[in-house]
Motif scaffolding. Sequence first.
Motif, PDB file in Angstrom:
ATOM      1  N   LEU A   1      -3.201  -7.012   1.504  1.00 19.51           N
ATOM      2  CA  LEU A   1      -2.278  -5.869   1.561  1.00 19.51           C
ATOM      3  C   LEU A   1      -1.462  -5.903   2.844  1.00 19.51           C
ATOM      4  O   LEU A   1      -0.254  -5.636   2.832  1.00 19.51           O
TER       5      LEU A   1
ATOM      6  N   SER B   1       2.505  -6.335   2.727  1.00 20.70           N
ATOM      7  CA  SER B   1       3.319  -5.252   3.292  1.00 20.70           C
ATOM      8  C   SER B   1       4.290  -5.788   4.346  1.00 20.70           C
ATOM      9  O   SER B   1       5.417  -5.288   4.457  1.00 20.70           O
TER      10      SER B   1
ATOM     11  N   THR C   1      -4.590  -0.541   7.777  1.00 23.49           N
ATOM     12  CA  THR C   1      -5.150  -1.730   7.128  1.00 23.49           C
ATOM     13  C   THR C   1      -5.994  -2.552   8.099  1.00 23.49           C
ATOM     14  O   THR C   1      -7.050  -3.065   7.713  1.00 23.49           O
TER      15      THR C   1
END
Length: 169
Positions: A29, A33, A43
């Motif tokens: 992720l 991103s 994260t």
Amino acid sequence: MRRLLNFVYDSAAALAALFMVGLLGMVLLSIVSRQFHFHVPGTDAYAGYMMAAAGFLALAHTLKRGEHIRVTLLLSVLKGGARKAFELWSLAIATLLAVLFAFYSCKLAWQSHEFHDISTSSDATPLWIPQIAMALGTVILAIAFVDELVLELLNKRQSAEHSEALRNE
């Protein structure tokens, strides 16, 4: 009782594996991103929490499989009663340390809950939530060391074979 203990060790290992998959998800992720120019806050922090959870929850399973690093140099020269005494002594010390580690890990999680400690990163996660995995992992590790000590006292503990021990040195 043996089946229950093995179930606890295996369940903790399975939970550790799930946290490893979650860690992979957080890393992916974060990469995605950055590539698509959007920001997902927290994260990095959640990846760290999952890495710690995976490590702590896998400790007991690793111990029971004989995969912890052991220095067998002294054990290899000891025979008979001296070897048994040294094994008992080392397991007793390890059990004591594991119990203390578990106690203080649980105390830390409890105090974080009581004091409403939160993460200093952008996610502001209550710290007791990720600390639960550490506390649970150390408690299961302490149980595993008590299990190993009792098995050694009853002469039912299976020690690593010489070839198995060599790959751990």
